[in-house]
Write a protein that holds these residues in place. Sequence first.
Motif, mmCIF file in Angstrom:
data_model
loop_
_atom_site.group_PDB
_atom_site.id
_atom_site.type_symbol
_atom_site.label_atom_id
_atom_site.label_comp_id
_atom_site.label_asym_id
_atom_site.label_seq_id
_atom_site.Cartn_x
_atom_site.Cartn_y
_atom_site.Cartn_z
ATOM 1 N N ALA A 43 0.944 -1.187 0.024
ATOM 2 C CA ALA A 43 -0.173 -0.088 0.003
ATOM 3 C C ALA A 43 0.753 1.245 0.006
ATOM 4 O O ALA A 43 0.383 2.333 -0.106
ATOM 5 C CB ALA A 43 -0.869 0.056 1.160
ATOM 6 N N GLY A 44 2.128 1.227 -0.025
ATOM 7 C CA GLY A 44 3.132 2.293 0.068
ATOM 8 C C GLY A 44 3.535 2.739 1.276
ATOM 9 O O GLY A 44 3.958 3.877 1.443
ATOM 10 N N GLU A 45 2.819 2.195 2.352
ATOM 11 C CA GLU A 45 3.013 2.655 3.713
ATOM 12 C C GLU A 45 4.553 2.251 4.074
ATOM 13 O O GLU A 45 5.263 1.403 3.840
ATOM 14 C CB GLU A 45 2.503 1.876 4.944
ATOM 15 N N GLU A 46 5.300 3.465 4.648
ATOM 16 C CA GLU A 46 6.592 3.476 5.010
ATOM 17 C C GLU A 46 6.865 3.400 6.473
ATOM 18 O O GLU A 46 6.254 4.123 7.222
ATOM 19 C CB GLU A 46 7.171 4.879 4.433
ATOM 20 N N ARG A 47 7.787 2.309 7.046
ATOM 21 C CA ARG A 47 8.225 2.349 8.149
ATOM 22 C C ARG A 47 9.606 2.327 8.522
ATOM 23 O O ARG A 47 10.410 1.625 7.680
ATOM 24 C CB ARG A 47 7.462 1.182 8.765
ATOM 25 N N GLY A 48 10.450 2.714 9.391
ATOM 26 C CA GLY A 48 11.677 2.514 9.798
ATOM 27 C C GLY A 48 11.574 1.329 10.837
ATOM 28 O O GLY A 48 10.759 0.842 11.505
ATOM 29 N N PHE A 49 12.832 0.588 10.791
ATOM 30 C CA PHE A 49 13.054 -0.439 11.798
ATOM 31 C C PHE A 49 14.709 -0.602 12.203
ATOM 32 O O PHE A 49 15.443 0.040 11.330
ATOM 33 C CB PHE A 49 12.707 -1.905 11.171
ATOM 34 N N GLN A 50 14.969 -0.904 13.178
ATOM 35 C CA GLN A 50 16.163 -1.368 13.740
ATOM 36 C C GLN A 50 16.230 -2.607 14.460
ATOM 37 O O GLN A 50 15.289 -2.900 15.363
ATOM 38 C CB GLN A 50 16.828 -0.092 14.098
ATOM 39 N N LEU A 51 17.427 -3.290 14.285
ATOM 40 C CA LEU A 51 17.810 -4.196 15.282
ATOM 41 C C LEU A 51 19.150 -4.307 15.665
ATOM 42 O O LEU A 51 20.158 -3.905 14.766
ATOM 43 C CB LEU A 51 17.581 -5.607 14.684
ATOM 44 N N THR A 52 19.609 -4.718 16.661
ATOM 45 C CA THR A 52 21.202 -4.566 17.310
ATOM 46 C C THR A 52 21.289 -5.744 18.244
ATOM 47 O O THR A 52 20.470 -6.464 19.156
ATOM 48 C CB THR A 52 21.461 -3.367 18.246
#
Length: 397
Positions: free
Chosen positions: A89-98
């Motif tokens: 749907a074009g929804e943008e999200r950020g993610f991170q993992l450490t």
Amino acid sequence: MMDTRKDAQQRGFCNASAVIGRRCAALLWAALLAVLVPAPLLAADVAPAQASYPPVLAGKALSFPHDLGAHPDYRTEWWYITGWLHDAAGEERGFQLTFFRVRTLIGEDNPSRFAPSQLILAHAAVADPATGRLRHAERAARAYPELAEAATGTTQVGVGGWSLRTDGGAPDSDRAPYRTHIDAQDFAFDLVFEPGRAPLLNGREGFSQKAPDPINASYYYSRPQLRTAGTLRLDGERFAVKGHAWLDHEWSSEILPAAASGWDWIGINLHDGGSLMLFQMRDAEGRAMWAAGTLGDKAGKARKFAADEVRFEPLRHWTSPRTGVRYPVEWRLHLADGRTLQLRPLLDDQELDSRSSTGAVYWEGAVRLFEAQADGGEREIGQGYLEMTGYAERLNM
């Protein structure tokens, strides 16, 4: 009595790593020992007096794929992936993992597999504009085969069912893809990251100085422009996602410089295929005491910025309604090549507050990078992550 897998997980995992982000891990073990290490081990199983951490030295050549893996002699190490995802749907999200590995110097002469000589920790988060908040979760445990471990020679690290590893292809190559599995209460993701190019060395061929005294340094390389695909789950709903990511891998034996209160760091995937990493260390008055950066082109060639070639200028602040901490969430960046760039967040509220565990509060989130145009306008030239520490109080490291 020997622990069962379930018992070991219940006792080993705690909310620990989120509080200080990837670079604050230098003395993370000190705050975790009371949770992860039984009291008898603390009293009796300290390492021999001659045990110590090896120094980080300029001129040491990094070697791949060996240096994709763990370096257990050093005090602290982390594999840190940030990125942007979009769904159908074009929804943008950020993610991170450490994922962190920490050598404690405790119990190193104890033959028991339960000796707490190494700790493994993990932190993951999703920046979701639809809810206007950051979802995050943590894991931590003493190293134990199959439950919490970090392999040497290749990327294979995991804790509490979370994992990051090289996946298929050519595991003896620095071009092998990475795969991660993260499953938390209200979010999860299974992603594959395709490198496409060799690791990018930061600093002087991987020797990254953090302060005027070169003793404060790490071995540091980045993997920008990772092609990313997989699935994301939010509150039980699953999405197919694609995007781009950035991996940083650092290991060191030093702690935060005495004069430093915190730092600001960015890792940006540029839309032209290049990359930009910048950081500054701040003193107690908020002034820059050290800075550095790496500007890579789409072929992987790099220009290095020295301490006097990078300047961070705060533009707009946001105050957390929960902690009252004030963060500069928009920045102007001045580079020695004459360019002036601007950072803006995907959403303002990307604060991580973990005072209930190890006591620190910091901001880490998805940002866009813009460049001014000759006609007075601007255009977006990249997306990535910004990390800011030491705004609530000096990091206790």
